[in-house]
Design a protein around this motif. Sequence first.
Motif, PDB file in Angstrom:
ATOM      1  N   MET A 178      59.006 -81.569  58.426  1.00 21.83           N
ATOM      2  CA  MET A 178      57.602 -81.823  58.392  1.00 21.83           C
ATOM      3  C   MET A 178      57.300 -83.129  57.556  1.00 21.83           C
ATOM      4  O   MET A 178      58.322 -83.414  56.731  1.00 21.83           O
ATOM      5  N   THR A 179      56.395 -83.759  57.996  1.00 25.41           N
ATOM      6  CA  THR A 179      55.895 -84.874  56.866  1.00 25.41           C
ATOM      7  C   THR A 179      55.081 -84.515  55.902  1.00 25.41           C
ATOM      8  O   THR A 179      54.787 -83.450  55.886  1.00 25.41           O
ATOM      9  N   ARG A 180      54.918 -85.497  55.120  1.00 21.09           N
ATOM     10  CA  ARG A 180      54.376 -85.251  53.724  1.00 21.09           C
ATOM     11  C   ARG A 180      52.725 -84.647  54.121  1.00 21.09           C
ATOM     12  O   ARG A 180      52.301 -83.525  53.588  1.00 21.09           O
ATOM     13  N   SER A 181      52.049 -85.209  55.086  1.00 23.70           N
ATOM     14  CA  SER A 181      50.752 -84.804  55.277  1.00 23.70           C
ATOM     15  C   SER A 181      50.689 -83.608  55.962  1.00 23.70           C
ATOM     16  O   SER A 181      49.942 -82.836  55.668  1.00 23.70           O
ATOM     17  N   GLU A 182      52.038 -83.041  56.681  1.00 24.87           N
ATOM     18  CA  GLU A 182      51.919 -81.951  57.249  1.00 24.87           C
ATOM     19  C   GLU A 182      51.942 -80.704  56.238  1.00 24.87           C
ATOM     20  O   GLU A 182      51.485 -79.655  56.264  1.00 24.87           O
ATOM     21  N   VAL A 183      52.774 -81.063  55.323  1.00 24.11           N
ATOM     22  CA  VAL A 183      53.030 -80.073  54.155  1.00 24.11           C
ATOM     23  C   VAL A 183      51.830 -80.161  53.142  1.00 24.11           C
ATOM     24  O   VAL A 183      51.592 -78.860  52.937  1.00 24.11           O
ATOM     25  N   LEU A 184      51.089 -80.984  52.982  1.00 23.99           N
ATOM     26  CA  LEU A 184      49.773 -81.086  52.534  1.00 23.99           C
ATOM     27  C   LEU A 184      48.712 -80.212  53.024  1.00 23.99           C
ATOM     28  O   LEU A 184      48.135 -79.395  52.548  1.00 23.99           O
ATOM     29  N   GLU A 185      48.713 -80.197  54.440  1.00 29.81           N
ATOM     30  CA  GLU A 185      47.893 -79.662  55.130  1.00 29.81           C
ATOM     31  C   GLU A 185      48.223 -78.067  55.263  1.00 29.81           C
ATOM     32  O   GLU A 185      47.401 -77.148  54.981  1.00 29.81           O
ATOM     33  N   LEU A 186      49.626 -77.693  55.105  1.00 31.09           N
ATOM     34  CA  LEU A 186      50.015 -76.426  55.507  1.00 31.09           C
ATOM     35  C   LEU A 186      49.677 -75.684  54.026  1.00 31.09           C
ATOM     36  O   LEU A 186      49.345 -74.614  54.134  1.00 31.09           O
ATOM     37  N   LEU A 187      49.998 -76.343  53.172  1.00 33.15           N
ATOM     38  CA  LEU A 187      49.956 -75.754  51.635  1.00 33.15           C
ATOM     39  C   LEU A 187      48.325 -75.872  50.995  1.00 33.15           C
ATOM     40  O   LEU A 187      48.227 -75.317  50.008  1.00 33.15           O
ATOM     41  N   GLN A 188      47.760 -76.666  51.655  1.00 35.16           N
ATOM     42  CA  GLN A 188      46.165 -76.808  51.215  1.00 35.16           C
ATOM     43  C   GLN A 188      46.211 -77.228  49.676  1.00 35.16           C
ATOM     44  O   GLN A 188      45.455 -76.864  48.941  1.00 35.16           O
ATOM     45  N   ILE A 189      47.225 -78.364  49.581  1.00 39.88           N
ATOM     46  CA  ILE A 189      47.352 -79.108  48.196  1.00 39.88           C
ATOM     47  C   ILE A 189      46.864 -80.438  48.285  1.00 39.88           C
ATOM     48  O   ILE A 189      47.028 -81.191  49.287  1.00 39.88           O
ATOM     49  N   ASN A 190      46.799 -81.228  47.156  1.00 39.89           N
ATOM     50  CA  ASN A 190      46.886 -82.684  47.150  1.00 39.89           C
ATOM     51  C   ASN A 190      48.058 -83.297  46.731  1.00 39.89           C
ATOM     52  O   ASN A 190      49.067 -82.328  46.632  1.00 39.89           O
ATOM     53  N   ALA A 191      48.354 -84.494  47.074  1.00 35.35           N
ATOM     54  CA  ALA A 191      49.456 -85.187  47.054  1.00 35.35           C
ATOM     55  C   ALA A 191      50.181 -85.182  45.686  1.00 35.35           C
ATOM     56  O   ALA A 191      51.335 -85.136  45.439  1.00 35.35           O
ATOM     57  N   SER A 192      49.381 -85.299  44.413  1.00 34.23           N
ATOM     58  CA  SER A 192      49.689 -85.184  43.150  1.00 34.23           C
ATOM     59  C   SER A 192      50.371 -83.830  42.882  1.00 34.23           C
ATOM     60  O   SER A 192      51.337 -83.687  42.281  1.00 34.23           O
ATOM     61  N   THR A 193      49.935 -82.684  43.432  1.00 32.91           N
ATOM     62  CA  THR A 193      50.749 -81.509  43.113  1.00 32.91           C
ATOM     63  C   THR A 193      51.728 -81.488  43.978  1.00 32.91           C
ATOM     64  O   THR A 193      52.634 -80.684  43.395  1.00 32.91           O
ATOM     65  N   LEU A 194      51.941 -81.904  45.096  1.00 31.47           N
ATOM     66  CA  LEU A 194      53.183 -81.759  45.799  1.00 31.47           C
ATOM     67  C   LEU A 194      54.047 -82.558  45.051  1.00 31.47           C
ATOM     68  O   LEU A 194      55.352 -82.117  44.952  1.00 31.47           O
ATOM     69  N   TRP A 195      53.833 -83.648  44.407  1.00 29.25           N
ATOM     70  CA  TRP A 195      54.669 -84.634  43.626  1.00 29.25           C
ATOM     71  C   TRP A 195      55.324 -83.865  42.304  1.00 29.25           C
ATOM     72  O   TRP A 195      56.314 -83.892  42.005  1.00 29.25           O
ATOM     73  N   HIS A 196      54.308 -82.951  41.785  1.00 29.32           N
ATOM     74  CA  HIS A 196      54.775 -82.139  40.770  1.00 29.32           C
ATOM     75  C   HIS A 196      55.786 -81.110  41.128  1.00 29.32           C
ATOM     76  O   HIS A 196      56.395 -80.726  40.444  1.00 29.32           O
ATOM     77  N   TYR A 197      55.353 -80.524  42.343  1.00 29.23           N
ATOM     78  CA  TYR A 197      56.280 -79.561  42.585  1.00 29.23           C
ATOM     79  C   TYR A 197      57.472 -80.011  42.956  1.00 29.23           C
ATOM     80  O   TYR A 197      58.602 -79.460  42.733  1.00 29.23           O
ATOM     81  N   GLN A 198      57.520 -81.289  43.536  1.00 25.76           N
ATOM     82  CA  GLN A 198      59.058 -81.995  43.689  1.00 25.76           C
ATOM     83  C   GLN A 198      59.816 -82.252  42.570  1.00 25.76           C
ATOM     84  O   GLN A 198      60.903 -82.003  42.359  1.00 25.76           O
TER      85      GLN A 198
END
Length: 95
Positions: A44-64
């Motif tokens: 999945m691309t970054r945008s697909e993950v953001l849409e799936l989890l319904q989070i913003n990019a900074s939250t995904l960055w923190h999870y990583q």
Amino acid sequence: MQNSIILQNLSREDLTDLIGNVFDTKFKDIQKIQNTQTENNDLMTRSEVLELLQINASTLWHYQNKGRITVYKIANKCFYKRNEIMQSLIALKKM
């Protein structure tokens, strides 16, 4: 005994069709299982993950950064495995 009587009454063509149908059915079942497994391993691309989890990019960055989600990079592009994303979700306990 009944099975042998039924088989004796079948012509060679009918028997061939019967066996072919059984193999076709089993083959389709195996294909369905295999397709389900590959769908779960899709990248999945970054945008697909953001849409799936319904989070913003900074939250995904923190999870990583915390190691909650594994990211795979190819040529400066981020990809995520769908099955790993789904496994990272934690069920909440009811109180």
